[in-house]
Design a protein around this motif. Sequence first.
Motif, mmCIF file in Angstrom:
data_model
loop_
_atom_site.group_PDB
_atom_site.id
_atom_site.type_symbol
_atom_site.label_atom_id
_atom_site.label_comp_id
_atom_site.label_asym_id
_atom_site.label_seq_id
_atom_site.Cartn_x
_atom_site.Cartn_y
_atom_site.Cartn_z
ATOM 1 N N SER A 179 0.833 -1.201 0.000
ATOM 2 C CA SER A 179 0.000 0.000 0.000
ATOM 3 C C SER A 179 0.872 1.257 0.000
ATOM 4 C CB SER A 179 -0.918 0.016 1.222
ATOM 5 O OG SER A 179 -0.153 0.223 2.397
ATOM 6 N N THR A 223 0.664 3.555 2.096
ATOM 7 C CA THR A 223 1.057 3.757 3.499
ATOM 8 C C THR A 223 2.313 2.966 3.838
ATOM 9 O OG1 THR A 223 -1.246 4.112 4.129
ATOM 10 C CG2 THR A 223 0.281 3.546 5.897
ATOM 11 N N MET A 224 2.383 1.708 3.402
ATOM 12 C CA MET A 224 3.558 0.887 3.696
ATOM 13 C C MET A 224 4.787 1.442 2.977
ATOM 14 S SD MET A 224 2.829 -1.361 5.930
ATOM 15 C CE MET A 224 1.689 -0.159 6.603
ATOM 16 N N ASN A 280 5.874 4.390 4.932
ATOM 17 C CA ASN A 280 6.501 3.962 6.186
ATOM 18 C C ASN A 280 7.924 3.461 5.953
ATOM 19 O OD1 ASN A 280 4.209 4.604 7.575
ATOM 20 N ND2 ASN A 280 3.624 2.511 8.066
ATOM 21 N N PRO A 309 7.562 1.546 11.221
ATOM 22 C CA PRO A 309 7.173 0.129 11.200
ATOM 23 C C PRO A 309 6.248 -0.210 10.038
ATOM 24 C CG PRO A 309 6.847 1.070 13.391
ATOM 25 C CD PRO A 309 7.163 2.206 12.472
ATOM 26 N N ILE A 310 6.326 -1.466 9.608
ATOM 27 C CA ILE A 310 5.428 -1.986 8.584
ATOM 28 C C ILE A 310 4.692 -3.183 9.174
ATOM 29 C CG2 ILE A 310 6.764 -1.163 6.602
ATOM 30 C CD1 ILE A 310 7.952 -3.997 6.354
ATOM 31 N N THR A 311 3.641 -3.610 8.517
ATOM 32 C CA THR A 311 2.864 -4.744 9.000
ATOM 33 C C THR A 311 3.578 -6.050 8.667
ATOM 34 O OG1 THR A 311 1.619 -4.965 6.939
ATOM 35 C CG2 THR A 311 0.699 -3.487 8.637
ATOM 36 N N LEU A 312 3.185 -7.104 9.347
ATOM 37 C CA LEU A 312 3.735 -8.418 9.036
ATOM 38 C C LEU A 312 3.323 -8.852 7.636
ATOM 39 C CD1 LEU A 312 3.344 -10.362 12.395
ATOM 40 C CD2 LEU A 312 5.436 -9.560 11.320
ATOM 41 N N GLN A 313 2.140 -8.457 7.210
ATOM 42 C CA GLN A 313 1.682 -8.768 5.858
ATOM 43 C C GLN A 313 2.608 -8.121 4.821
ATOM 44 O OE1 GLN A 313 -2.303 -7.473 5.046
ATOM 45 N NE2 GLN A 313 -2.388 -8.500 3.082
ATOM 46 N N ALA A 314 2.985 -6.870 5.056
ATOM 47 C CA ALA A 314 3.900 -6.180 4.149
ATOM 48 C C ALA A 314 5.277 -6.837 4.191
ATOM 49 C CB ALA A 314 4.006 -4.704 4.514
ATOM 50 N N ASP A 365 5.945 -9.926 4.873
ATOM 51 C CA ASP A 365 5.795 -11.195 4.163
ATOM 52 C C ASP A 365 5.914 -10.984 2.652
ATOM 53 O OD1 ASP A 365 5.083 -14.051 3.974
ATOM 54 O OD2 ASP A 365 3.188 -13.306 3.158
#
Length: 76
Positions: free
Chosen positions: A29, A31-32, A35, A41-46, A48
């Motif tokens: 995204s 946003t990611m 970031n 920080p990024i999400t674990l989904q990102a 992955d």
Amino acid sequence: MIVYRIDILDALKKKGYSTYTLRKNKYLSETMIANIRANKPITLQALDAICIMLRKNPEDIIGVEITPEDKVKYFV
């Protein structure tokens, strides 16, 4: 504190993934991407998705640096 061990966007670009491609194909995204640029920080989904695209393990991409503030806050 989590830190990036590599320049993620540069590594992705070298593999053929421009930020336009990442957004257009919804791999990451906006946003990611923002970031990552800001060392936030990024999400674990990102993470992955990044690991799969770069064919790397998470520890190749991120690491932990313990700051003096972390020691005060978390060490018992």
